[in-house]
Design an enzyme around this catalytic site. Structure first.
Site, PDB file in Angstrom:
ATOM      1  N   GLU A 151       0.807  -1.217   0.000  1.00  0.00           N
ATOM      2  CA  GLU A 151       0.000   0.000   0.000  1.00  0.00           C
ATOM      3  C   GLU A 151       0.843   1.271   0.000  1.00  0.00           C
ATOM      4  O   GLU A 151       0.849   2.048   0.969  1.00  0.00           O
ATOM      5  CB  GLU A 151      -0.978  -0.011   1.170  1.00  0.00           C
ATOM      6  CG  GLU A 151      -2.003  -1.116   1.046  1.00  0.00           C
ATOM      7  CD  GLU A 151      -3.191  -0.946   1.964  1.00  0.00           C
ATOM      8  OE1 GLU A 151      -3.040  -0.338   3.031  1.00  0.00           O
ATOM      9  OE2 GLU A 151      -4.281  -1.426   1.611  1.00  0.00           O
ATOM     10  N   GLU A 314      -6.904  -7.541  -0.992  1.00  0.00           N
ATOM     11  CA  GLU A 314      -7.518  -7.585   0.336  1.00  0.00           C
ATOM     12  C   GLU A 314      -8.985  -7.196   0.177  1.00  0.00           C
ATOM     13  O   GLU A 314      -9.276  -6.100  -0.303  1.00  0.00           O
ATOM     14  CB  GLU A 314      -6.841  -6.579   1.280  1.00  0.00           C
ATOM     15  CG  GLU A 314      -5.344  -6.800   1.444  1.00  0.00           C
ATOM     16  CD  GLU A 314      -4.679  -5.758   2.351  1.00  0.00           C
ATOM     17  OE1 GLU A 314      -5.391  -5.006   3.037  1.00  0.00           O
ATOM     18  OE2 GLU A 314      -3.440  -5.704   2.350  1.00  0.00           O
TER      19      GLU A 314
HETATM   20  C1  GAL Z   1      -4.748  -2.438   4.547  1.00  0.00           C
HETATM   21  C2  GAL Z   1      -3.412  -3.087   4.788  1.00  0.00           C
HETATM   22  C3  GAL Z   1      -3.495  -4.296   5.680  1.00  0.00           C
HETATM   23  C4  GAL Z   1      -4.381  -4.001   6.819  1.00  0.00           C
HETATM   24  C5  GAL Z   1      -5.744  -3.643   6.329  1.00  0.00           C
HETATM   25  C6  GAL Z   1      -6.749  -3.356   7.410  1.00  0.00           C
HETATM   26  O1  GAL Z   1      -4.587  -1.035   4.504  1.00  0.00           O
HETATM   27  O2  GAL Z   1      -2.768  -3.431   3.605  1.00  0.00           O
HETATM   28  O3  GAL Z   1      -2.207  -4.612   6.119  1.00  0.00           O
HETATM   29  O4  GAL Z   1      -3.820  -2.972   7.562  1.00  0.00           O
HETATM   30  O5  GAL Z   1      -5.680  -2.499   5.520  1.00  0.00           O
HETATM   31  O6  GAL Z   1      -6.433  -2.164   8.078  1.00  0.00           O
END
Ligand code: GAL
Length: 605
Positions: A151, A314
């Site tokens: 990110e 994700e």
């Molecule tokens: C994203 C990140 C993850 C986790 C998730 C939930 O920003 O890549 O590592 O932090 O959000 O906060």
């Protein structure tokens, strides 16, 4: 040609942190992942200490075992380079790798993304860990690809360390060549800001009233984007060389970063991190008739403009939130499945849930995964199993399918970045994109986002019957020419207020607005006014609707003057000192039509 994910079969999976759990849980975790129909896991992106516990000592035992076991269970691994979380030994020894706030306060160890992209020392450490990992895993049959860093530009997207100021200076020298050119571009004759030595030049620093030179502020964002890409490039080149058969991606989507250029220049495909429950705390939750989940379509439309087939690295799979921020409700039963198919419908061909099991310690104890802390069966695991079964059946048919649209909303990075500071056009874009996307969605009209970039060609525009370019305040002569060709060739083009009044440096043009597209639109702006927040906007009145009143002409009013009689006035303002003056016009141009609306667009207009 956009870079796109190419898979034979839809891939479902999950983010997993083997280093956070007792090893005795791994085999059962992997077995149950397979029961959910998962074929891919992402790991490693925050585990630098496991690969290099102290400077120069590299160890692979933990991840070798975790990856081997995943492979034995038939799971492919996407391995993250761990550079989003530099270890304490590194930042302690080399504090110059840390990021610094505008006010000069140095970020310290304790969260993540506390580094800067410019420090040559940090780039060297990143290159080394990437090289060692790529060499080690290049031929591992269980490693299916790489995620570089994590990110980019999340948490913070501004950088003010000493190294950043120096890198900005080099970037400016490259861009402008001489101080004279820089002074001209930044208009430094105003308020005696002229520079006589490169060492005097900096990224924005604290100023009275927190108001930096606007041209410097625009260049700052351009620099941050280029610098982030150059930071990633170091790692990408190493992985490409050492592991040429393993595809490379990274996960977004964040500000101050041209994700299109990043993907085109470096990646095999773009990945998106999708947390639709942000819609419940941001966006339109407080408006009448909110789009809620469907609001996410708009984000996904931007994502597929980068990679038409993409990966969701994700996907939210539980209630979300850090200990102290972003607190969100739980997805309701069925909502995870809804979000999954929404992503699929937009072109996702790989999707990983975040995360397998909720962390029981650390900042993210409330970013829930599919499994709860107790690790017993629950409704989210059951829902994942349903999705896995369904996608197992249709996964071949889904892979490679693409979203099709005949209308596009046009955006560009310069206006996004300039509009962050400039209150005289920036806020209009959000309002208009919201209005348009809501209207298009509620009328079931599929739409794309088209990003106007230096290399955008006529063929990309000509795919669409209609283009909506809400507020391109900054417009180059080249873009204007391209848009003219699009309309001449039969396209319909719709502009909103403030079009074309700035050049690419962000200087206001000394000519009637809308500058280089005045002739195309057949109008000039004879007068204009900003409608301050909370200020009453006049309504418009449709010319062919008799006395019928239209919606409010919000945020800004360009008062138009048609250049000749062939230009039709479709609506006039119905209030204030410009009542009766044109608010919406249509001009024929070649085989197409150009519309100009003097305000920001709302769904009602
Ligand atoms: C994203 C990140 C993850 C986790 C998730 C939930 O920003 O890549 O590592 O932090 O959000 O906060």
């Amino acid at each position: 040609m956009s870079k796109s994910l190419a898979v034979e079969q839809f891939e479902l999976g999950v983010c997993y942190y083997p280093e956070q759990w007792p090893e005795s849980l791994w085999a059962d975790d992997y077995r149950r992942m397979r029961e959910c129909g998962f074929s891919v896991v992402r790991m490693g992106e925050f585990a630098w200490n496991f690969f290099e516990p102290e400077e120069g000592r590299f160890t692979f035992d933990v991840f070798d075992r975790a990856i081997d076991l995943a492979h034995e269970h038939g799971l492919k691994v996407i391995l993250g380079t761990p550079t989003a979380t530099p270890p304490a030994w590194l930042t302690h020894k080399h504090p110059e790798v840390l990021n610094v706030t505008l006010e000069g306060v140095q970020h310290q160890h304790g969260l993540r993304r506390h580094y800067n992209y410019s420090s040559p020392v940090y780039r060297d450490y990143c290159a080394k860990i990437t090289e060692v990992m790529a060499r080690h895993y290049a031929n591992h049959p269980g490693v299916a690809g790489w995620q570089i860093d994590n990110e980019i530009n999340c948490e913070t997207n501004v950088f003010y360390s000493v190294a950043d100021h120096a890198a900005f200076r080099s970037w400016l020298r490259e861009r402008y060549g001489t101080l004279e050119e820089l002074n001209r571009a930044w208009g430094t004759v105003f308020w005696n800001q002229s520079y006589s030595d490169w060492e005097q030049v900096h990224l924005p620093r604290p100023t009275p009233a927190d108001s930096p030179n606007p041209h410097q502020a625009l260049d700052e964002k351009r620099f941050i984007s280029d610098n982030a890409i150059s930071f990633l490039r170091v790692q990408v080149e190493i992985v490409r060389k050492l592991a040429p058969n393993q595809p490379i991606t990274t996960n977004g989507l964040f500000g101050h970063l041209d994700s299109h250029a990043m993907t085109d220049e470096l990646l095999d495909f773009f990945s998106y991190d999708s947390y639709p429950n942000f819609a419940s705390i941001w966006n339109d939750a407080d408006r009448d008739d909110p789009l809620l989940d469907r609001k996410w379509s708009n984000n996904l439309a931007k994502v597929r403009s980068i990679s038409p087939n993409f990966c969701v690295m994700e996907q939210q799979s539980g209630p979300g939130g850090w200990v102290n921020r972003m607190a969100q409700p739980s997805p309701k039963p069925g909502q995870m499945r809804l979000w999954t198919y929404q992503s699929v419908a937009h072109g996702a061909d790989m999707l990983l849930y975040f995360r397998w099991r909720t962390a029981s310690f650390g900042t993210e104890i409330y970013w829930h995964g599919i499994n709860d802390y107790h690790n017993q069966p629950n409704r989210r695991v059951a829902e994942a199993q349903t999705i896995g079964r369904e996608l197992g059946r249709i996964g071949k048919a889904v892979a490679g399918s693409r979203y099709a649209a005949e209308v596009a909303i046009v955006r560009d990075y310069d206006n996004e970045w300039d509009g962050e500071l400039d209150a005289w056009h920036g806020p209009l874009t959000g309002e208009s994109e919201y209005g348009w996307s809501k209207s298009l969605q509620l009328n079931h009209i599929p739409y794309d986002y088209l990003y106007m970039r230096e290399n955008t060609g006529l063929d990309e525009l000509a795919r669409y019957q209609a283009l909506i370019y809400p507020h391109p305040a900054i417009m180059s002569e080249e873009t204007a020419e391209l848009l003219k060709k699009y309309v001449a060739g039969g396209g319909k083009l719709i502009f909103g207020a403030r079009t074309g009044y700035k050049d690419t440096r962000g200087h206001c043009r000394m000519m009637p607005f809308p500058g280089p597209v005045a002739e195309l639109c057949g109008v000039t702006v004879e007068d204009f006014t900003l409608i301050p927040g909370g200020g009453a906007a006049p309504n418009i009145r449709w010319v062919d609707g008799g006395e019928e009143r239209g919606a409010a002409a919000v945020k800004f009013n360009d008062i138009l003057r048609p250049m000749n009689e062939s230009v039709e006035t479709l609506a006039v303002y119905d209030g204030d000192y410009y009542a009766g003056k044109p608010a919406l016009t249509r001009a024929s141009y070649g085989g197409g039509e150009a519309y100009y609306y003097g305000a920001a667009f709302t769904r009602e207009v």
